[in-house]
Design an enzyme around this catalytic site. Structure first.
Site, short mmCIF file in Angstrom:
data_model
loop_
_atom_site.label_atom_id
_atom_site.label_comp_id
_atom_site.label_asym_id
_atom_site.label_seq_id
_atom_site.Cartn_x
_atom_site.Cartn_y
_atom_site.Cartn_z
CB SER A 1 -0.92 0.01 1.23
OG SER A 1 -0.19 0.42 2.37
CG HIS A 2 1.02 4.30 -2.41
ND1 HIS A 2 0.45 4.66 -3.61
CD2 HIS A 2 2.17 3.67 -2.72
CE1 HIS A 2 1.22 4.26 -4.61
NE2 HIS A 2 2.27 3.65 -4.09
CB SER B 1 -6.71 5.74 0.06
OG SER B 1 -5.56 6.50 -0.21
CG HIS B 2 -3.19 5.04 -3.38
ND1 HIS B 2 -2.25 6.01 -3.62
CD2 HIS B 2 -4.39 5.63 -3.58
CE1 HIS B 2 -2.85 7.14 -3.97
NE2 HIS B 2 -4.15 6.92 -3.94
CG LEU B 3 -5.96 -0.71 -0.45
CD1 LEU B 3 -7.19 -1.47 0.03
CD2 LEU B 3 -5.10 -0.30 0.73
#
Lengths: 133, 498
Positions: free
Chosen positions: B279-280, B436-438
């Site tokens: 992720s981020h 939120s970025h996976l």
């Protein structure tokens, strides 16, 4: 109403008010109504988070201000000190729960147009609650 | 044209392809299939909401447009929330529509680390994104939509001498209303239920909304359909059963938290299923300015910087949150917190997202996806360094003080106290972070033992089954992933249509 739900509503409303109390001449925030709506609408996981964190708030004054009483019975000044210290609590889950509770308290404040005006955001927050059939 | 929302009746149908998930991945895969002349059914857990249906309150956004009313959390040392959309259009309904093409190093890395045909994928994704750009349209955040919080960020970065820019976004005529997270009521954002999915319908496709998928159906090793039950979008009660038979195959694009669990509960087994979650992770720093900032006015994420993407490894962006969410993040409670609410109009929020090297997994518990993830020490240092960089940027832009939002630190930090942030604890529990970025969970690669999918998204050991979302992506991109997901999904869609 189911007594557990009624108790949960009273407890959550008490905690929301304690974490974000309107000043004496401030707006009339309907924490009881907001707690009821939230508890009715949240997912089961969030319900557990809200109620569990609120229970943590009610039972933890002994760990924050040294008063061995549930937060319901604290005098106003002690309750305010407990509310402030709860958000810095050394127990991570309680501290994390306070973030959720403060956000929910702010939802209650945000229902008032005058408050939203003060925040500089739109006063229209009537959700349509519709979808394409 | 055919759309079926919640119903108590049963639905049975047969099409060429069933696509599970209607976000950036599923919508693009479905579109490619429909254009190839295939009959397509697109199924989506969330409801179909058009701009007049979008919620207006902060709570409404969580309740109506996010899974589990916004209460998805990862399991690890820290209980960080996972932010995703749940609606026809998926996260494209609630995100900021940021358009960043995947840099070449992403594909080179895929070749080197995972044995993927990087050059070919780069070319195919680029071609697909040329089409996406033309069909959706995009613009650099225009003057009229910039807002003060983005202007200040540009000023701060400029004063510190690092490169930053107005964000390119899939929008047309954005007015900067600041409501991206609740869906764009101006319809300027190119959310996919407003743009690509209507073409799927026009080409004879079918959309089932309010329709979470229970299982992919197999006959032997061949995927032959998908089944599920409708779920009411307001009271969440269970509705009728639906069963879609797929003559040619099934494409799964149910998100990183949904794809691997769906395959798992459908009986599919692979040692790498659920592995390789990345992720981020991101968090924000507020700056307090003498002037009124009103961060809710202007594009939600109109500023970004890639200057630190390679080293130390994070990206910077502006992000305007509703006041209610900001208040939840402010330290303190009681009268102290009420006083701090007076700061709201003077705060600008900028965020960083770490290009994290840490790896987790997506497991299935009671049929639902559970993300297990912890940041390692190197990623925690990146997080802290990014926060310090944001604080310096605020001060360079004229902020009087910053709100670090780190447990154990003061509520506000003055310019001469920034050392407190530089030496902040590296315990993840001291930070309020969101994911939120996976990426990952059903990754692509050349090794059948370590990757669930091949370079075309085909699921190994199964026939007629593809994955077309960020679950495929085997490492972090270091840029916003929406464009990459759309490009990859078109590549997968073409493979499924062949």
């Amino acid at each position: 109403m189911n007594p557990i739900r009624a108790l949960a509503r009273v407890m959550v409303a008490h905690v929301l008010r304690a974490l974000l109390p309107p000043p004496p001449n401030g707006p009339t925030v309907d924490f009881r109504g907001a707690a009821g709506r939230l508890l009715a609408e949240v997912s089961p996981l969030m319900w557990l988070g809200l109620v569990g964190s609120s229970l943590g708030f009610v039972l933890s004054p002994v760990t924050t201000i040294g008063w061995p009483l549930p937060s319901f019975w604290l005098p106003a000044e002690a309750l305010d000190r407990h509310a402030d210290r709860f958000s810095h609590h050394p127990v991570y889950l309680l501290r994390a729960g306070s973030t959720l509770l403060k956000m929910c308290a702010a939802f209650a404040w945000g229902e008032l147009p005058a408050v939203r005006q003060g925040w500089g955001v739109s006063t229209d927050v009537a959700d349509p609650r519709t979808w394409r059939p | 044209m055919s759309h079926i929302a919640f119903t108590d009746e049963g639905v049975v149908d047969e099409v060429d392809h069933v696509v599970v998930g209607s976000g950036a991945g599923g919508a693009n895969a479905a579109l490619v299939l429909a254009r190839a002349g295939r009959s397509v059914a697109l199924v989506e857990t969330g409801a179909w909401r058009d701009p007049h249906d979008y919620p207006k309150s902060a709570w409404g956004g969580m309740r109506d447009l996010m899974p589990r009313t916004g209460a998805s959390m990862l399991v690890g040392r820290a209980a960080w929330p996972i932010v995703q959309g749940e609606a026809v259009g998926g996260s494209t309904v609630i995100n900021s529509a940021i358009r960043v093409r995947p840099p070449s190093d992403v594909f080179a890395n895929w070749s080197r680390q995972f044995g993927l045909p990087g050059e070919r994928l780069e070319r195919e994704v680029a071609d697909a994104l040329d089409a996406v750009d033309a069909e959706l349209g995009w613009e650099e955040t225009p003057d009229a939509a910039l807002g003060r919080h983005n202007e200040l960020a540009l000023r701060g970065a400029g004063a510190l001498g690092y490169a930053s820019h107005r964000t390119d976004r899939y929008t047309r005529g954005c007015s900067g209303c600041g409501n991206c997270l609740n869906g764009c009521r101006d319809d300027a954002k190119r959310s996919l239920q407003r743009n690509l999915i209507p073409e799927v319908l026009a080409r004879g496709g079918r959309v089932l909304s309010c329709a979470p998928a229970d299982r992919v159906l197999f006959e032997g090793q061949r995927a032959v359909g998908v089944s599920g039950h409708f779920r009411h979008p307001a009271d969440r009660r269970r509705g009728g059963a639906w069963r879609l038979r797929a003559r040619r195959g099934v494409v799964v694009a149910a998100s990183v938290t949904g794809t691997a669990p769906l395959l798992h509960r459908s009986g599919y087994r692979h040692p790498a299923l659920g592995a390789g979650f990345r992720s981020h992770p991101g968090t924000g720093v507020h700056g307090w300015y003498d002037e009124v900032v009103d961060m809710g006015r202007g594009a939600t994420q109109g500023w970004s910087s890639m200057a630190f993407r390679d080293e130390p490894g994070f990206k910077l962006e502006s992000l305007s949150l509703p006041p209610e969410l900001v208040i939840g993040r402010l330290a303190g409670g009681g009268r102290t917190l009420v006083q701090r609410m007076d700061d709201i109009r003077h705060l600008a929020m900028w965020v960083l997202a770490v290009r994290a090297e840490s790896v987790g997994r997506v497991s299935t518990w009671l049929g639902q996806g559970v993300v297990h993830y912890d940041l390692n020490a190197a990623d925690m240092v990146r997080l802290r360094t990014g926060m310090t960089t944001l604080a310096r940027t605020h001060f360079a832009a004229g902020a009087r003080w910053v709100v670090p939002g780190i447990a154990g630190l003061p509520y506000r930090i003055a310019p001469d106290e920034i050392g407190l942030m530089e030496n902040a604890p590296l315990d993840p529990r001291a930070y309020v972070v969101i994911l939120s970025h996976l990426f990952g969970g059903a990754t692509m690669g050349s090794d059948p033992a370590t990757s669930v999918c091949d370079a075309r998204g085909a699921v190994r050991g199964a026939q007629g089954l593809w994955v077309a979302d960020a679950s495929l992506i085997p490492n972090v991109l270091g840029v916003n992933p929406q464009a990459t997901i759309m490009g990859l999904a078109r590549v997968v869609g073409a493979a499924a249509a062949a």
